[in-house]
Scaffold this motif. Structure first.
Motif, PDB file in Angstrom:
ATOM      1  N   ALA A 166      12.795 135.914  75.209  1.00 38.22           N
ATOM      2  CA  ALA A 166      14.124 136.363  74.787  1.00 38.22           C
ATOM      3  C   ALA A 166      14.638 137.463  75.714  1.00 38.22           C
ATOM      4  O   ALA A 166      15.816 137.449  76.113  1.00 38.22           O
ATOM      5  CB  ALA A 166      14.087 136.838  73.335  1.00 38.22           C
ATOM      6  N   LEU A 167      13.777 138.398  76.079  1.00 41.84           N
ATOM      7  CA  LEU A 167      14.186 139.449  77.013  1.00 41.84           C
ATOM      8  C   LEU A 167      14.638 138.860  78.346  1.00 41.84           C
ATOM      9  O   LEU A 167      15.650 139.280  78.915  1.00 41.84           O
ATOM     10  CB  LEU A 167      13.030 140.437  77.229  1.00 41.84           C
ATOM     11  N   HIS A 168      13.889 137.902  78.839  1.00 44.77           N
ATOM     12  CA  HIS A 168      14.245 137.246  80.103  1.00 44.77           C
ATOM     13  C   HIS A 168      15.611 136.574  79.990  1.00 44.77           C
ATOM     14  O   HIS A 168      16.450 136.705  80.878  1.00 44.77           O
ATOM     15  CB  HIS A 168      13.161 136.235  80.482  1.00 44.77           C
ATOM     16  N   GLU A 169      15.842 135.890  78.889  1.00 46.68           N
ATOM     17  CA  GLU A 169      17.126 135.214  78.693  1.00 46.68           C
ATOM     18  C   GLU A 169      18.275 136.217  78.555  1.00 46.68           C
ATOM     19  O   GLU A 169      19.425 135.888  78.848  1.00 46.68           O
ATOM     20  CB  GLU A 169      17.076 134.290  77.477  1.00 46.68           C
ATOM     21  N   LEU A 170      17.957 137.417  78.133  1.00 48.51           N
ATOM     22  CA  LEU A 170      18.952 138.485  78.035  1.00 48.51           C
ATOM     23  C   LEU A 170      19.123 139.220  79.366  1.00 48.51           C
ATOM     24  O   LEU A 170      19.752 140.273  79.428  1.00 48.51           O
ATOM     25  CB  LEU A 170      18.558 139.483  76.934  1.00 48.51           C
ATOM     26  N   LYS A 171      18.535 138.672  80.426  1.00 47.70           N
ATOM     27  CA  LYS A 171      18.596 139.256  81.780  1.00 47.70           C
ATOM     28  C   LYS A 171      17.859 140.591  81.853  1.00 47.70           C
ATOM     29  O   LYS A 171      18.224 141.478  82.624  1.00 47.70           O
ATOM     30  CB  LYS A 171      20.049 139.424  82.259  1.00 47.70           C
ATOM     31  N   ARG A 172      16.816 140.714  81.058  1.00 52.00           N
ATOM     32  CA  ARG A 172      15.968 141.905  81.052  1.00 52.00           C
ATOM     33  C   ARG A 172      14.563 141.492  81.508  1.00 52.00           C
ATOM     34  O   ARG A 172      13.564 141.729  80.852  1.00 52.00           O
ATOM     35  CB  ARG A 172      15.952 142.520  79.646  1.00 52.00           C
ATOM     36  N   THR A 173      14.541 140.856  82.686  1.00 48.68           N
ATOM     37  CA  THR A 173      13.320 140.222  83.174  1.00 48.68           C
ATOM     38  C   THR A 173      12.213 141.231  83.477  1.00 48.68           C
ATOM     39  O   THR A 173      11.046 140.960  83.200  1.00 48.68           O
ATOM     40  CB  THR A 173      13.643 139.347  84.399  1.00 48.68           C
ATOM     41  N   SER A 174      12.548 142.379  84.023  1.00 52.98           N
ATOM     42  CA  SER A 174      11.511 143.398  84.267  1.00 52.98           C
ATOM     43  C   SER A 174      10.840 143.812  82.965  1.00 52.98           C
ATOM     44  O   SER A 174       9.613 143.964  82.907  1.00 52.98           O
ATOM     45  CB  SER A 174      12.103 144.638  84.942  1.00 52.98           C
ATOM     46  N   GLU A 175      11.644 143.986  81.946  1.00 57.46           N
ATOM     47  CA  GLU A 175      11.116 144.346  80.633  1.00 57.46           C
ATOM     48  C   GLU A 175      10.265 143.211  80.053  1.00 57.46           C
ATOM     49  O   GLU A 175       9.221 143.456  79.433  1.00 57.46           O
ATOM     50  CB  GLU A 175      12.286 144.678  79.699  1.00 57.46           C
ATOM     51  N   ALA A 176      10.697 141.981  80.274  1.00 54.54           N
ATOM     52  CA  ALA A 176       9.928 140.813  79.815  1.00 54.54           C
ATOM     53  C   ALA A 176       8.554 140.805  80.478  1.00 54.54           C
ATOM     54  O   ALA A 176       7.534 140.603  79.817  1.00 54.54           O
ATOM     55  CB  ALA A 176      10.682 139.528  80.137  1.00 54.54           C
TER      56      ALA A 176
END
Length: 156
Positions: free
Chosen positions: A76-86
């Motif tokens: 979900a984080l990746h899909e929210l464009k928060r890939t580093s956090e993912a």
């Protein structure tokens, strides 16, 4: 029965009907991990990533020793464009799930999208060691997140 019906609707590609089935489940049963898993699938199908993130957090809280919530949260984080956090989310727990190929595959995707191709290859190799290598390679060469590695996947 409603949970199975919801799963059936998801298999048929109808997340709206699946959601309606889950609404028929008693209030006290809605927080069961199996129900939350289907709810996450519904939100993912609807591309409602913030809601999916909340469900993943609930899954982690209910079952921190299970991989599903961790994988779902990172996705979900990746899909929210928060890939580093993912990526960071999975890196904190990946060793606790030493036989989980999905975590390693997803880490490869995230590293690849962050331009860290050597790390991406490392995680993809680890995923192949743990999973069904042939099936995973077929998936990998079609996964847009891994496109920078497509030419190399056959040699991993």
């Amino acid at each position: 029965m409603h949970l199975q019906a919801a799963e059936g609707w998801l298999e048929l590609g109808d997340h709206i009907e699946a959601s309606e089935e889950l609404e028929k489940i008693t209030t006290q049963s809605r927080t069961h991990p199996d129900v939350l898993e289907v709810r996450w699938q519904i939100y993912a199908a609807a591309k409602e990533w913030e809601a999916a993130l909340d469900i993943a957090a609930a899954l982690i809280e209910l079952d921190p020793d299970g991989p599903l919530g961790w994988v779902h949260r990172s996705y979900a984080l990746h899909e929210l464009k928060r890939t580093s956090e993912a990526r960071d989310n999975l890196l904190r727990v990946v060793e606790a799930f030493s036989v989980n190929p999905t975590m390693r595959y997803n880490l490869a995707c995230y590293e690849c999208q962050l331009g860290r191709l050597d790390q991406a290859k490392h995680w993809l190799e680890k995923a192949f060691e743990l999973g069904e290598v042939r099936k995973m390679k077929l998936t990998a060469v079609q996964d847009a997140d891994l496109e920078p590695l497509w030419k190399e996947i056959g040699n991993l």
